[in-house]
Design a protein around this motif. Structure first.
Motif, PDB file in Angstrom:
ATOM      1  N   ILE A  94       0.836  -1.203   0.000  1.00  0.00           N
ATOM      2  CA  ILE A  94       0.000   0.000   0.000  1.00  0.00           C
ATOM      3  C   ILE A  94       0.875   1.259   0.000  1.00  0.00           C
ATOM      4  CG2 ILE A  94      -1.584   1.375   1.409  1.00  0.00           C
ATOM      5  CD1 ILE A  94      -2.838  -1.337   2.316  1.00  0.00           C
ATOM      6  N   GLU A  95       1.918   1.246   0.829  1.00  0.00           N
ATOM      7  CA  GLU A  95       2.826   2.395   0.922  1.00  0.00           C
ATOM      8  C   GLU A  95       3.505   2.664  -0.417  1.00  0.00           C
ATOM      9  OE1 GLU A  95       7.038   3.614   3.119  1.00  0.00           O
ATOM     10  OE2 GLU A  95       6.019   1.747   3.645  1.00  0.00           O
ATOM     11  N   LYS A  96       3.999   1.617  -1.056  1.00  0.00           N
ATOM     12  CA  LYS A  96       4.729   1.783  -2.308  1.00  0.00           C
ATOM     13  C   LYS A  96       3.804   2.127  -3.473  1.00  0.00           C
ATOM     14  CE  LYS A  96       8.837   1.096  -0.728  1.00  0.00           C
ATOM     15  NZ  LYS A  96       9.849   2.190  -0.762  1.00  0.00           N
ATOM     16  N   ALA A  97       2.559   1.669  -3.410  1.00  0.00           N
ATOM     17  CA  ALA A  97       1.611   1.927  -4.496  1.00  0.00           C
ATOM     18  C   ALA A  97       1.311   3.418  -4.639  1.00  0.00           C
ATOM     19  CB  ALA A  97       0.320   1.156  -4.265  1.00  0.00           C
ATOM     20  N   ARG A  98       1.479   4.160  -3.557  1.00  0.00           N
ATOM     21  CA  ARG A  98       1.216   5.599  -3.604  1.00  0.00           C
ATOM     22  C   ARG A  98       2.193   6.314  -4.532  1.00  0.00           C
ATOM     23  NH1 ARG A  98       0.694   6.507   2.944  1.00  0.00           N
ATOM     24  NH2 ARG A  98      -1.316   5.467   3.237  1.00  0.00           N
ATOM     25  N   HIS A  99       3.419   5.790  -4.597  1.00  0.00           N
ATOM     26  CA  HIS A  99       4.468   6.453  -5.378  1.00  0.00           C
ATOM     27  C   HIS A  99       4.849   5.673  -6.632  1.00  0.00           C
ATOM     28  CE1 HIS A  99       4.845   8.961  -1.836  1.00  0.00           C
ATOM     29  NE2 HIS A  99       5.062   7.888  -1.096  1.00  0.00           N
ATOM     30  N   LEU A 100       4.419   4.423  -6.716  1.00  0.00           N
ATOM     31  CA  LEU A 100       4.760   3.544  -7.841  1.00  0.00           C
ATOM     32  C   LEU A 100       6.270   3.516  -8.075  1.00  0.00           C
ATOM     33  CD1 LEU A 100       1.898   4.448 -10.375  1.00  0.00           C
ATOM     34  CD2 LEU A 100       1.978   2.588  -8.730  1.00  0.00           C
ATOM     35  N   ASP A 101       7.019   3.382  -6.990  1.00  0.00           N
ATOM     36  CA  ASP A 101       8.481   3.400  -7.095  1.00  0.00           C
ATOM     37  C   ASP A 101       9.100   2.062  -6.677  1.00  0.00           C
ATOM     38  OD1 ASP A 101       7.883   3.448  -4.423  1.00  0.00           O
ATOM     39  OD2 ASP A 101       9.304   5.025  -3.902  1.00  0.00           O
ATOM     40  N   ILE A 102       8.369   0.968  -6.911  1.00  0.00           N
ATOM     41  CA  ILE A 102       8.837  -0.340  -6.449  1.00  0.00           C
ATOM     42  C   ILE A 102       9.952  -0.867  -7.337  1.00  0.00           C
ATOM     43  CG2 ILE A 102       8.183  -2.756  -6.068  1.00  0.00           C
ATOM     44  CD1 ILE A 102       5.440  -1.844  -5.279  1.00  0.00           C
ATOM     45  N   GLU A 103      11.080  -1.153  -6.730  1.00  0.00           N
ATOM     46  CA  GLU A 103      12.173  -1.821  -7.434  1.00  0.00           C
ATOM     47  C   GLU A 103      11.994  -3.333  -7.256  1.00  0.00           C
ATOM     48  OE1 GLU A 103      14.408  -0.404  -9.370  1.00  0.00           O
ATOM     49  OE2 GLU A 103      13.514   1.562  -8.957  1.00  0.00           O
TER      50      GLU A 103
END
Length: 324
Positions: free
Chosen positions: A151-160
């Motif tokens: 959920i946290e990463k989905a806000r920024h779409l910055d998942i490596e």
């Protein structure tokens, strides 16, 4: 590929008995709860998690009474997590049935999930299965952390890619890992064997989730691209890889489509085509098979096992070759 019915033949009688004990473990004196848990039982899935428990016990020394407790505990906590997930995701359907929150609203669904969690705790305490409770409780902890990290990463779409693996290791793989560890522990296996099977289950769980990611880039029943993960702004492995192969400008364009146009069917189809044309599906398949092989390598270090080891191998292949 063998069907699940064929794979489970060595443990078929155990699963039949498990179904009865699991059903009994959900009983309540409250009529509404009984009605809802009865409805949940009708939605019986593939029973893959109990199968991992029983097969793991079989390769670790043999199926015992404790194995039934472990399988019931895993299934109770897993079912509770699904009921709660449907509330969180505002989902109206589960396995082709209406979800609990769709039929009885969120308040009832949350309470039902809490009830199932408490039943798992009481089952463990009643039979003094404290080690099994520890194993499964750690899995629930990791599942919650994985969901929140996503959920946290989905806000920024910055998942490596490294973060992606951390999310699915906790969110999905930890539960299958706990199934295998519970099975081994219930058979009286030593710590080394329990850890080997836990790690085996983790590898299988990661491969299982990557397979789910790949499904999202296929077609639905009427031949249209699925794209549900894109609509939910989930960064899965095929998309992550494809984004890392293109220039920054192209990357920004695709991320913008996922972030701001995820409800537009044509834009979602454009993202799907982008992933396909940039090697995302091939790369994800390669990684899935790599994790599958790592699971096989771990299993090979466990001596004997006979038909139970064969069953585990077949179950692993099923997770990566299944059609849905």
């Amino acid at each position: 590929m063998l069907t699940l019915d064929e794979i489970q033949l060595p443990i078929k009688e155990h699963l039949k008995r498990f179904e009865k004990t699991f059903k009994a473990s959900m009983q309540s004196s409250a009529p509404l709860l009984d009605r809802i848990t009865g409805y949940l039982i009708k939605q019986k899935g593939k029973q893959m998690r109990p199968m991992f428990v029983f097969f793991s016990a079989g390769v670790s020394g043999g199926i015992t009474e404790s194995t039934y407790h472990g399988a019931s505990l895993v299934e109770l906590l897993h079912t509770a997590s699904l009921v709660h997930d449907d509330v969180v995701d505002n989902s109206n359907e589960r396995r082709g049935f209406f979800s609990i929150n769709a039929l009885w609203k969120n308040k009832v669904a949350v309470l039902v999930g809490d009830f199932l969690l408490s039943k798992g705790l009481l089952l463990s305490v009643k039979h003094k299965e404290f080690e099994l409770l520890r194993i499964v409780s750690e899995a629930v902890e990791h599942m919650s952390e994985g969901e929140l990290l996503q959920i946290e990463k989905a806000r920024h779409l910055d998942i490596e890619e490294t973060i992606y693996y951390e999310i699915i290791r906790k969110k999905t793989a930890s539960l299958i890992a706990s199934c295998c560890a519970c099975g081994a522990s219930s058979a009286g296996a030593d710590e080394d064997t329990v850890e080997k099977l836990r790690l085996f289950g983790e590898k299988v769980g990661i491969a299982f989730q990557i397979k789910d990611d790949l499904f999202d880039f296929g077609l639905d029943d009427v031949g249209k691209p699925v794209g549900n993960d894109i609509k939910e702004k989930k960064m899965t492995l095929p998309l992550i890889y494809a984004l890392n192969t293109v220039a920054k400008s192209e990357r920004r364009k695709i991320i913008n489509l996922v972030k701001n146009h995820n409800e537009d069917t044509e834009k979602v189809a454009e993202v799907i085509e982008f992933v396909k044309s940039n090697g995302g599906l091939e790369y994800a398949t390669e990684r899935m098979l790599q994790y599958q092989q790592e699971a096989f390598d771990i299993l090979a270090t466990i001596p004997n096992g006979g038909e139970f080891k064969t069953g585990l191998e077949q179950l692993v292949r099923f997770t990566t070759e299944r059609k849905k």
